[in-house]
Scaffold this active site. Structure first.
Site, PDB file in Angstrom:
ATOM      1  CG  ASP A   8      -0.354   0.219   2.536  1.00 51.48           C
ATOM      2  OD1 ASP A   8       0.897   0.361   2.614  1.00 51.48           O
ATOM      3  OD2 ASP A   8      -1.091   0.282   3.541  1.00 51.48           O
ATOM      4  CB  CYS A  67       0.692  -2.424   4.837  1.00 46.74           C
ATOM      5  SG  CYS A  67       0.579  -3.350   6.380  1.00 46.74           S
ATOM      6  CB  THR A  69       2.766  -2.200  10.964  1.00 42.64           C
ATOM      7  OG1 THR A  69       1.478  -2.672  10.529  1.00 42.64           O
ATOM      8  CG2 THR A  69       2.630  -0.843  11.642  1.00 42.64           C
ATOM      9  CG  HIS A 100      10.493 -24.471  11.730  1.00 40.84           C
ATOM     10  ND1 HIS A 100      10.609 -24.361  13.094  1.00 40.84           N
ATOM     11  CD2 HIS A 100      11.592 -25.165  11.321  1.00 40.84           C
ATOM     12  CE1 HIS A 100      11.730 -24.947  13.493  1.00 40.84           C
ATOM     13  NE2 HIS A 100      12.347 -25.435  12.431  1.00 40.84           N
ATOM     14  CG  HIS A 135       8.464 -28.196  10.477  1.00 39.67           C
ATOM     15  ND1 HIS A 135       8.316 -27.612  11.713  1.00 39.67           N
ATOM     16  CD2 HIS A 135       9.767 -28.543  10.373  1.00 39.67           C
ATOM     17  CE1 HIS A 135       9.483 -27.581  12.326  1.00 39.67           C
ATOM     18  NE2 HIS A 135      10.378 -28.145  11.544  1.00 39.67           N
TER      19      HIS A 135
HETATM   20  C1  RB5 Z   1      -1.911   2.836   6.425  1.00 37.95           C
HETATM   21  O1  RB5 Z   1      -1.758   4.103   6.982  1.00 37.95           O
HETATM   22  C2  RB5 Z   1      -1.554   1.764   7.477  1.00 37.95           C
HETATM   23  O2  RB5 Z   1      -2.614   1.617   8.362  1.00 37.95           O
HETATM   24  C3  RB5 Z   1      -1.220   0.454   6.803  1.00 37.95           C
HETATM   25  O3  RB5 Z   1      -0.170   0.660   5.923  1.00 37.95           O
HETATM   26  C4  RB5 Z   1      -0.790  -0.690   7.699  1.00 37.95           C
HETATM   27  O4  RB5 Z   1       0.242  -0.299   8.554  1.00 37.95           O
HETATM   28  C5  RB5 Z   1      -1.850  -1.433   8.388  1.00 37.95           C
HETATM   29  O5  RB5 Z   1      -1.608  -2.466   9.051  1.00 37.95           O
END
Ligand code: RB5
Length: 149
Positions: A8, A67, A69, A100, A135
């Site tokens: 994203d 994304c 995080t 694994h 596994h």
């Molecule tokens: C977008 O701002 C953010 O929420 C997305 O990239 C992600 O971190 C969500 O888990």
């Protein structure tokens, strides 16, 4: 080997660097599934879906997705049958995700992981082999959960 890459807007910058890094690897064909800029806010489930479906259809063997995080896009990708998306933060977790868990998608956070660590993770993940054996029994149980839903 075909590797799909998607993110994203929150990981656009890291995604661009990863596409360039993978493109110069011998024997790797990169499928860049977007997003294509960091200014437009997009929804990470859409990009999880593009990568997951490319694997389900056999258009890609593996995928790297991101994304901000890595959390949201990994949750979304794991809703697709046959997808084992592993959110990793270093070479060790990337290695174990293949050894694994036979992860077919490597996930990272564009706001938490820098390109040098990302390269280490990708290199380790690509050369590590799935150990199979005990596994596989556990992966079979995960497939059974998918079938029972
Ligand atoms: C977008 O701002 C953010 O929420 C997305 O990239 C992600 O971190 C969500 O888990």
């Amino acid at each position: 080997m075909k590797i799909a890459v998607a993110s994203d807007h929150g990981a656009f910058e890291l995604k661009q660097k990863i596409v360039a890094y993978l493109q110069q690897k011998q024997g790797v064909e990169v499928l860049d599934l977007g997003t294509n800029n960091e200014n437009e806010s997009v929804d990470y489930p859409d990009f999880a879906g593009k990568a997951a479906i490319s694997i389900q259809k056999g258009e890609a063997n593996l995928a790297v997705i991101m994304c901000g995080t890595g959390i949201g896009i990994s949750i979304a990708a794991n809703k697709y049958k046959g997808i084992r998306a592993a959110l990793c933060h270093d070479a060790y977790t990337a290695q174990m995700s293949k050894q694994h868990n036979n992860a077919n998608i490597l996930v990272m956070g564009g706001r938490t992981t820098g390109i040098e660590i990302a390269k280490q993770m990708i290199d380790t993940w690509l050369v590590t082999e799935y150990e199979n054996g005990r596994h596989q029994l556990r992966l079979d149980k995960i497939s059974e959960i998918e079938r029972s839903q």
